[in-house]
Design a protein around this motif. Sequence first.
Motif, PDB file in Angstrom:
ATOM      1  N   LYS A 482      34.182  30.260  46.463  1.00 11.32           N
ATOM      2  CA  LYS A 482      33.557  28.930  46.421  1.00 11.32           C
ATOM      3  C   LYS A 482      32.210  28.902  45.702  1.00 11.32           C
ATOM      4  O   LYS A 482      31.204  28.436  46.213  1.00 11.32           O
ATOM      5  CB  LYS A 482      33.401  28.359  47.840  1.00 11.32           C
ATOM      6  N   ASN A 483      32.199  29.475  44.494  1.00 10.90           N
ATOM      7  CA  ASN A 483      31.023  29.291  43.635  1.00 10.90           C
ATOM      8  C   ASN A 483      31.497  29.165  42.185  1.00 10.90           C
ATOM      9  O   ASN A 483      32.634  29.529  41.864  1.00 10.90           O
ATOM     10  CB  ASN A 483      30.011  30.439  43.803  1.00 10.90           C
ATOM     11  N   ARG A 484      30.630  28.629  41.349  1.00  5.89           N
ATOM     12  CA  ARG A 484      31.019  28.275  39.980  1.00  5.89           C
ATOM     13  C   ARG A 484      31.540  29.498  39.198  1.00  5.89           C
ATOM     14  O   ARG A 484      32.543  29.402  38.497  1.00  5.89           O
ATOM     15  CB  ARG A 484      29.819  27.659  39.260  1.00  5.89           C
ATOM     16  N   GLN A 485      30.858  30.634  39.332  1.00  4.13           N
ATOM     17  CA  GLN A 485      31.268  31.829  38.584  1.00  4.13           C
ATOM     18  C   GLN A 485      32.664  32.297  39.000  1.00  4.13           C
ATOM     19  O   GLN A 485      33.493  32.658  38.158  1.00  4.13           O
ATOM     20  CB  GLN A 485      30.248  32.967  38.813  1.00  4.13           C
ATOM     21  N   THR A 515      50.442  22.357  40.996  1.00  2.20           N
ATOM     22  CA  THR A 515      50.258  21.036  41.628  1.00  2.20           C
ATOM     23  C   THR A 515      49.899  21.198  43.101  1.00  2.20           C
ATOM     24  O   THR A 515      49.000  20.540  43.621  1.00  2.20           O
ATOM     25  CB  THR A 515      51.549  20.187  41.485  1.00  2.20           C
ATOM     26  N   THR A 516      50.600  22.114  43.766  1.00  6.07           N
ATOM     27  CA  THR A 516      50.323  22.388  45.186  1.00  6.07           C
ATOM     28  C   THR A 516      48.905  22.933  45.351  1.00  6.07           C
ATOM     29  O   THR A 516      48.169  22.551  46.269  1.00  6.07           O
ATOM     30  CB  THR A 516      51.339  23.413  45.745  1.00  6.07           C
ATOM     31  N   LEU A 517      48.514  23.825  44.440  1.00  6.31           N
ATOM     32  CA  LEU A 517      47.173  24.407  44.502  1.00  6.31           C
ATOM     33  C   LEU A 517      46.105  23.324  44.345  1.00  6.31           C
ATOM     34  O   LEU A 517      45.109  23.309  45.082  1.00  6.31           O
ATOM     35  CB  LEU A 517      47.020  25.476  43.403  1.00  6.31           C
ATOM     36  N   LEU A 518      46.308  22.408  43.384  1.00  8.48           N
ATOM     37  CA  LEU A 518      45.332  21.334  43.167  1.00  8.48           C
ATOM     38  C   LEU A 518      45.211  20.444  44.399  1.00  8.48           C
ATOM     39  O   LEU A 518      44.114  19.995  44.761  1.00  8.48           O
ATOM     40  CB  LEU A 518      45.730  20.493  41.943  1.00  8.48           C
ATOM     41  N   ARG A 523      39.177  19.103  47.618  1.00 11.14           N
ATOM     42  CA  ARG A 523      37.765  18.938  47.994  1.00 11.14           C
ATOM     43  C   ARG A 523      36.836  19.829  47.150  1.00 11.14           C
ATOM     44  O   ARG A 523      35.619  19.671  47.205  1.00 11.14           O
ATOM     45  CB  ARG A 523      37.576  19.276  49.477  1.00 11.14           C
ATOM     46  N   LEU A 524      37.403  20.774  46.421  1.00 12.10           N
ATOM     47  CA  LEU A 524      36.580  21.704  45.623  1.00 12.10           C
ATOM     48  C   LEU A 524      36.392  21.125  44.224  1.00 12.10           C
ATOM     49  O   LEU A 524      37.078  21.496  43.268  1.00 12.10           O
ATOM     50  CB  LEU A 524      37.251  23.084  45.566  1.00 12.10           C
TER      51      LEU A 524
END
Length: 545
Positions: A482-485, A515-518, A523-524
């Motif tokens: 959960k970070n940009r890098q 699609t399932t992953l998205l 929320r991310l």
Amino acid sequence: MESIELKSLSGEVRELLHPHDAEDARLVQKGLMLYRQGMVGPISIGEDSVTATVQDVTPVKVRLDLTFLSMSECSCPNEGLCRHQMAVFFTAYAKIGSVAEWVEEWREPMKEKKAFTSWGMQTAKDLIKANGVLKPEYSRWVHSFEVSFDTLLATKKYTSPFIITELFQIYERRIHASAPVEQEWRLLYEMVGIVISFKKLAVLSEQSGHTEDMVRRAYLHLFHNMMDDAEDLVQKIGIQSLPFDFDEFILNLKDDAFELLTAVKGLELERVYLYRLLWTHLFKKKPWREEEIRKINERLKELHDWENPLPLLIAEIHLNILLGDDEPALKLVGRIEDDVITPYLIHWIDFLSHQKAWKRVAPLIDLFLQKIKGYLEELGGYHPCSSFTKTALKAIAPYCAENGRMDLFERALVQTLPYSFADYEYLLFERGQFDRWSELQAYVGLNYYDLPKERVKMIEKEKPEVLLGMLHQLAQREIEQKNRQSYKLAVRHLKKLRTLYKKMKRPDDWDYFFTTLLDKTKRLRAFHEECKRSKLIEGALDGAH
């Protein structure tokens, strides 16, 4: 307290550096120069460390660890103890004692060595004049070895372990000079000399209070040289016709060899090696070997608490194997702890494999594989474990190859992971067992991008689905950070996944997964932004249409 800690550090530095070693001598000299030139800034002595700045070509920061010297640090690029750390040590030591005296005492063994080398050469000449060439007489040989050894090495005039090599080499030259002229007697004379010299040196080492580390650094190679020489000698003695009166000498040597098992507490591996060598190649008569087992059992009953029973037990196992009595040998092996017996097992596996006694070697290998994991855990350290694993695999390979037991070899590879990784990885890849190969990579912590490119190309061609699992796991792991890098890395893995799915002609599977992953990650926002930036989301939509 400060004084005690610095004295302890002083002892550790003295122990670590050897005056006879040119590099160590230069290191002390350079540190001394920086100290005397006043290049060490104000020092701070704490409870567990000394810190200071040293003005060298460029200033460096030094921290000496008073508890563990090896944990000391310097900002210079050199590894280990450096001249800056030595300069700080001398500056700190000057607060409790004389640096000049410390250096003089440290150099003393070097002076001592030179003095004793000169003395030893003269003493050896005197001994040669007194003894001359020795005729075949066992007791006279032994007496000559013992007197020469005691005269040259058992003097109380010195204490440094680093002088022993010099004097022992003079002693060896002296006993060679008195060897019988006849070839067959000279070989036996040299073998008797090795057994007596080995025992005498081991006892001297123990009586002098030399630690295992001191022996290893100063003169362990002398024992190993004697072992190598003994191996050459038994081969030469074995191929020549022996005089009739040799037996009396062999019987005497056999009794002296027994003392290798009990003479001292340390040097187990070395003592056992020499003992086994003699009983394998020289003392071949069945009644001798049976009598020796009885002798060992009597000695085991008399053993004191402080005595080490292991060499006696190893000797009994070895003699039983030589006699072909494997059952009592295996029972004894089973009674000894894994971390103690395991390294000895390799010798018997090699011995029986060389004879192609496959039925006899099989139970030994089975026991060995039961014990090796426990041994490696006790051994510790990657390099010792890796080295032992290579030796172990080499030992069992002939049996496995000759008897079609690759299942046993694979069991050994599994038991010795991670040290057997290279061999196991090669085996699985060559067999085309790519699923298990992939699991192995994950076990040792390698991911898709660590894999050799030629391996990846081959698997992409032969069985690309193996790589899917690795990439799925990698992507999921990065998203969870959960970070940009990490999102950028996840997108990199996902793009590679999409390529693989297309190669496999499974675009629908990719679309469903993505699609399932998205949906799961809706929320991310930052992750979704990275997907858009890399055009992954557009790709998914295009695929859907």
